[in-house]
Design an enzyme around this catalytic site. Structure first.
Site, PDB file in Angstrom:
ATOM      1  N   SER A 159       0.962  -1.281  -0.075  1.00 16.76           N
ATOM      2  CA  SER A 159       0.049  -0.029   0.166  1.00 16.76           C
ATOM      3  C   SER A 159       0.785   1.264  -0.135  1.00 16.76           C
ATOM      4  O   SER A 159       2.094   1.215   0.528  1.00 16.76           O
ATOM      5  CB  SER A 159      -0.878  -0.106   1.173  1.00 16.76           C
ATOM      6  OG  SER A 159      -1.758   1.189   1.327  1.00 16.76           O
ATOM      7  N   TYR A 172      -2.408  -0.743  10.082  1.00 18.03           N
ATOM      8  CA  TYR A 172      -2.539  -1.166   8.848  1.00 18.03           C
ATOM      9  C   TYR A 172      -1.283  -0.564   8.208  1.00 18.03           C
ATOM     10  O   TYR A 172      -0.576  -1.393   7.301  1.00 18.03           O
ATOM     11  CB  TYR A 172      -3.818  -0.530   8.146  1.00 18.03           C
ATOM     12  CG  TYR A 172      -3.683  -0.793   6.542  1.00 18.03           C
ATOM     13  CD1 TYR A 172      -4.258  -1.921   6.199  1.00 18.03           C
ATOM     14  CD2 TYR A 172      -3.890   0.243   5.730  1.00 18.03           C
ATOM     15  CE1 TYR A 172      -4.339  -2.409   5.077  1.00 18.03           C
ATOM     16  CE2 TYR A 172      -4.012   0.056   4.216  1.00 18.03           C
ATOM     17  CZ  TYR A 172      -4.298  -1.349   3.983  1.00 18.03           C
ATOM     18  OH  TYR A 172      -4.377  -1.774   2.622  1.00 18.03           O
TER      19      TYR A 172
END
Length: 275
Positions: A159, A172
């Site tokens: 990501s 995350y």
């Protein structure tokens, strides 16, 4: 050359789109997902369009489940040539309520309000397990098919959080940074057995997981959605189809000397200082 491609998290919007694109290139695609119905539905969509696909139930955090899935894939399509580790996600228990800690926040006793000090270790662990262990375990199981063979590769999903951690989601961001680091480590580790390892680092794509965070019921942007668009030089969210070109390249023989890279696909978000 037709390959057997295994995709985890394949019931989701992004990975089901990649599965279809790979199938339309003539590959045999096994769609793995914890939600068996979603995997089967995505596979049916591909078969209805003339592609070869199967939907398989698999829990990326359970070794026995993955071994059962591998056996099913091997029985139907043969050995895995390419693994796309797409399973991942966030959890509210690993998320703070506000981007910045203020001294007065420590006095707030409203149910659901979380500062850094209120983050649940179980929630943090869940996010790390889902993203990192959920990448490591499928690799341990399926990469055994690849050792010593030609034109095999692994594609992880990191990501842009791995480049620039976002506010409010430390678990995350940290987990995806671990995926990027693991991608580089594994590329070196597997370099002598003909397995390439790379990763995509998507920016902001509207999915069912983040839609309510980024958009209102009428389709307008939330404040966080507006923040993102203002800091994305291309001024828009990504579409699932925006991942296809890089995926086909990294999984193809044209990238035969490419390993250990993490490619941001984020409309310039990770490159923009905001000034």
């Amino acid at each position: 050359m037709k390959k057997t491609i295994v995709i985890t998290g394949a019931g989701g919007v992004l990975c089901s789109t990649l599965a279809e694109a790979l199938a339309m290139e003539g590959h045999k695609v096994a769609l793995l997902d914890l939600n068996k119905e979603s995997a089967i539905a995505a596979a049916k969509n591909i078969k209805d369009k003339g592609g070869e696909a199967i939907g398989v139930e698999a829990n990326v955090l359970d070794e026995a489940s993955l071994r059962q899935a591998k056996q099913e894939v091997n029985n139907v399509f043969g050995k895995c040539d390419i693994l796309l580790n797409g399973a991942g996600g966030n959890h509210p228990l690993g998320t703070t309520s506000d981007p910045f800690l203020q001294e007065d926040d420590l006095k707030i006793k409203v149910e659901g309000f979380k500062t850094f000090f209120d983050l649940d270790p179980d929630g943090i662990q869940f996010v790390f397990n889902l993203n990192f262990i959920g990448t490591l375990l499928p690799t341990q199981i399926f990469a055994q098919d690849m050792v010593g063979r030609n034109n095999c590769s692994i594609l992880n999903i990191s990501s842009m959080n791995a480049f620039k951690p976002l506010t409010k989601i430390p678990a995350y961001s940290g987990a995806k940074a671990a995926v990027s680091n693991f991608t580089q480590w594994l590329a070196v580790h597997f370099s002598k057995v003909n397995i390439r390892v790379n990763a995509l680092a998507p920016g902001f794509f509207l999915t069912e997981q983040n839609r309510t965070l980024l958009t209102n019921g009428d389709g307008s942007l939330t404040s966080r959605g507006n923040q993102i668009i203002e800091r994305t030089p291309m001024g828009k969210f990504g579409k699932p189809e925006d991942l296809i070109g890089t995926t086909l390249w990294l999984c193809g023989e044209e990238a035969s000397f490419v390993t250990g890279i993490v490619v941001p696909i984020d409309g310039g978000f990770s490159a923009y200082s905001g000034i």
